[in-house]
Structure formats: structure tokens, C-alpha cells
Scaffold this active site. Structure first.
Site: not given
Ligand code: GCU
Length: 433
Positions: A268, A409
Site C-alpha cells: 500500500s 487489501h
Molecule cells: C489509503 C490511501 C491509499 C493507501 C492506503 C494504505 O487507503 O488512500 O493510497 O495505499 O491508505 O496505505 O493502506
């Protein structure tokens, strides 16, 4: 009435309308049919229009692209930062029920002994007979969160308050020990013959707007916390990427590690970071970006999932100031994220998505990887080897790797298995496989 007054009214009205447009939210989109058509910048064409026809020209184009990313997206790392040596705080020859050697190393990030320092937690397979390749990457909640190993001290830096960890005062507690262990299958990584090194990203900079004041960026700024960032100065992702390179500096001094075969990995926001670290520091032999999304592996020009406006609004500290100029004008960005992946060439780069992680735009992550292929081809390396996005749970790839797995995710055991297989092909000598 003085006709000039009317003109003034018109000008004032125009100014009001344009600032209203500028402030307008660019919402996220999860409808593929609404994705507009777009033209990507060509990684194999210089800014002045000349084509890149050989490996030597690619080196120049590579420098040009890095410069574009520095001035428009992630910002510039200050020149001449000190790189103090790490100090081994502890070594345990018999960790994780006897399968691992554990080392904890403190790496100061500035020359001020009271300045920010990061703790690198290293596990080595105890059965190793020689130096082993390694994975290095940040964790989200502290080194103590990646394992139940009681020998790992609680994070000392500011941590996010979370329901799951029971943290309410930004101070790590015992309850959060092991809370992130599912993302770090350490036993499995060691059994596959790799070392693993992880760092709490908050040791470098706390992840909130203003976190820089007590982190690396504040410590190295001349005016300290009163510093005003120029539009092309580094954001938090730049600072975190710098920290990964300092971790690699240390790994290079550890004889148990084959430092020429170190993969940088991140999930992420930390996947965005691993891509930027791998783009800048070619000592990383492989790059893994797990569900890195907007500002990571996903194409910015595709209007799907998170948008440039949205990420700059929710996380104004991640990128450089100038990136915000593109909030409402993404087509003017001089780069797109396939070029960030291409900056990994000719090294192996693995991008991964999850089916339910639409926020990160799985298709955009696949397409960015696909559009990095021409650079790999120019350098004589196979790319993904597929023309269209593969079905779920079907990893593909040559020197570029990609999968989309079922689920949400997260960085999971399934993801790690693919990265380990990919690393076996790229980081281990054929006889060791
Ligand atoms: C949020 C953000 C993302 C990021 C994520 C994370 O959802 O909008 O861009 O990748 O956090 O780091 O889990």
C-alpha cells in the site's frame, strides 16, 4: 457607473469561479465505463521528442524520468545527508524456536545522536551455510507487531491509534505485539532461504500531516520544524524511501546477507515507497509493490479508485507540493506510473493487486506494469508475457511479475508465496533453487 467597475466585477467573478473549480473534489470512481480515454507519456521518448533506441540512451532517459518524479511527484531528497553507521543492539542466536538468528540494529538518520534513528529487525535462517538473499521492507505498526517474539522491543516512535491494537495514546503497547504478523510470515520466508529485515516506518517519520516536524525531514531542515517546503522538496514517501536505502547500507555490512540480492517490498503506501526507493537506488536487486495503488503502481490517468486530488487531500504530506498542481489536471503530469515501474529495469519488479481492493485500481496496476514492458524489451528482458490481465490467483511474468488475488487489501501469505517464487527465479543462483 464607471465602466472599470464592471470590469472589476467580471474579473472578481472569474476569479471566484476558477477557485471554486480548483477546490472541486475529484471523487473516486469505481465504474470502468466511466474511465476516460487517455494518452500515456512514452517512457522511450525523451521530453524533447527524441526516441530512446538503445541501452545507453535509456540511461539518459532514466535520469530524465527520475528528475521528473523528483520535481513533480515525490520531491527531491536533500543532497549530502549524513549516513551514520548502524549499531547492533542485540543478537539472539536462537530465536523463533531455534530456526532463526535475530539481530536488532539501530541506524541513526542524522549525525545528531539525539536525532531520529530507525531500528532494523533482522531475522536470518539459522540453517544458512553462506550469505542469503533478503527482503527488506517497512511495517505499519512497529517491529514488535510483525511477530510474537518477546525479544523484540516495542516501537519507541509515535504509532497510529487503532481499535485492533488497543492503542489510544500513540504509544505502542503489549497488546499490539504480533498484530501485523499475518503480513510477515517470517518462518516461511526463512524456510525458503531468505533473510527478512523490517523497520517501523514511523521511526523515519510519523505518518500524519506535521509528522515531519519530529522526523527525519524536520531534523535535516535548516529551520527545523519552522521549515517551509519548496514545491519540489521531498514528501514523507521520499523520506521513507531514503530510510530503506540506509537499511540497505547496513545490510551491506552484514556478512550473513547477500546484499547484492536484496528485494525491497512494501504494501500500500509502503508499496509506493518501495517503488520509489527501488527507482532511485539501483542496489535493490528486486522491487515488490503490493497493492500500492494511486501514487504507486496504478496509472494516475485512469480515473478509477483513488484520485490524485483525493490522495493529495487526505495525505497532503506524502508527495511534494508540486504534485498538488495536478489535482485537477492529471493529463498534464509529465509522467505516469508505468514509468516508475520502468525505472526498475532491467531488475525484476513485481506488482500485485487484490480483487476487492478497487480503491487501488487493480486494472490500472496491471496496465502500468504492462506499459513498462517496452523498456524491459529494449534492455533484452522479458516483461509480463501476457497481453491481457490474468484471471485471479494466476501469477504471470518474466522479469516483470503480476498477480491479482481474491480478497481484500492486505499483504497475505499467498502474496508472499508468489514473491518468494519470483525471488527464487531472480535472486538465487540456479544451483541453489
Ligand atoms: C489509503 C490511501 C491509499 C493507501 C492506503 C494504505 O487507503 O488512500 O493510497 O495505499 O491508505 O496505505 O493502506
Amino acid at each position: 457607473m464607471d465602466p472599470r467597475l464592471n470590469w472589476l466585477r467580471v474579473v472578481a467573478l472569474l476569479a471566484a469561479v476558477s477557485s471554486a473549480i480548483a477546490a472541486e473534489a475529484i471523487p473516486s470512481n469505481e465504474d470502468e465505463s466511466k474511465v476516460p480515454s487517455y494518452t500515456l507519456p512514452d517512457p522511450l521518448v525523451f521530453a524533447d521528442g527524441r526516441p530512446v533506441q538503445d541501452a545507453a540512451a535509456w540511461r539518459q532517459r532514466r535520469a530524465e524520468l527520475l528528475e521528473l518524479y523528483r520535481s513533480h511527484v515525490y520531491g527531491r531528497t536533500p543532497k549530502g545527508l549524513p549516513r551514520p553507521k548502524g549499531k547492533v543492539l542485540s543478537t539472539e542466536a536462537d530465536a523463533l524456536a531455534g530456526v532463526a538468528v535475530r539481530k536488532i540494529v539501530r541506524v541513526p538518520l542524522t549525525s545528531d545522536p539525539k536525532g531520529p534513528a530507525m531500528d532494523v529487525l533482522i531475522y536470518l535462517p539459522k540453517s544458512a551455510v553462506g550469505p542469503v538473499p533478503a527482503f527488506v521492507g517497512y511495517n505499519f505498526n512497529g517491529n514488535h507487531a510483525v511477530t510474537l517474539d518477546p525479544g523484540v522491543p516495542l516501537a519507541r516512535s509515535w504509532v497510529e491509534n487503532r481499535k485492533e491494537t488497543g492503542i489510544t495514546d500513540h504509544v505502542a503497547n503489549e497488546r499490539s505485539r504480533g498484530s501485523e504478523a499475518s503480513a510477515w510470515p517470517i518462518g516461511r520466508i526463512l524456510a525458503r532461504g531468505y533473510a527478512v529485515a523490517t523497520i517501523y516506518y514511523g521511526d523515519v517519520e510519523a505518518d500524519f500531516d506535521g509528522g515531519w516536524k519530529t522526523g527525519l525531514r524536520g531534523a535535516v531542515a535548516k529551520e527545523g520544524p519552522a521549515h517551509v517546503f519548496a514545491p519540489d522538496e521531498w514528501g514523507a514517501i521520499g523520506a521513507w524511501a531514503w530510510g530503506l536505502s540506509r537499511a540497505l547500507d547496513h545490510l551491506e555490512t552484514d556478512r550473513a546477507i547477500d546484499a547484492r540480492h536484496v528485494a525491497v517490498i512494501g504494501h500500500s503506501r509502503l508499496g509506493k515507497t518501495s517503488l520509489w526507493a527501488g527507482a532511485q537506488d539501483e542496489r535493490f536487486a528486486m522491487v515488490v509493490a503490493n497493492e500500492s495503488g494511486e501514487g504507486g503502481a496504478a496509472l494516475a490517468r485512469r480515473w478509477f479508485g483513488e484520485t490524485v486530488w483525493r490522495i493529495n487531500t487526505s495525505f497532503p504530506h506524502w508527495f511534494c507540493g508540486r504534485f498538488k498542481d495536478y489535482n485537477h489536471d492529471v493529463p498534464s503530469l509529465p509522467v505516469d506510473q508505468h514509468e516508475l515501474i520502468a525505472l526498475g529495469a532491467p531488475r525484476p519488479v513485481y506488482v500485485a493487486s487484490a480483487e476487492e481492493d478497487r480503491w487501488a485500481d487493480p486494472r490500472g496496476e496491471f496496465l502500468a506494469t504492462k506499459h513498462a514492458e517496452p523498456v524491459y524489451a529494449l534492455l533484452g528482458k522479458p516483461g509480463l508475457g501476457v497481453a491481457v490481465m490474468p484471471p485471479v490467483n494466476t501469477p504471470v511474468g518474466g522479469t516483470l511479475g503480476y498477480h491479482i488475488r481474491t480478497g481484500k487489501h492486505a499483504l497475505t501469505a499467498y502474496d508472499w508465496e508468489q514473491y518468494l517464487d519470483f525471488a527464487d527465479r531472480h535472486l538465487k543462483p540456479a544451483k541453489a533453487r
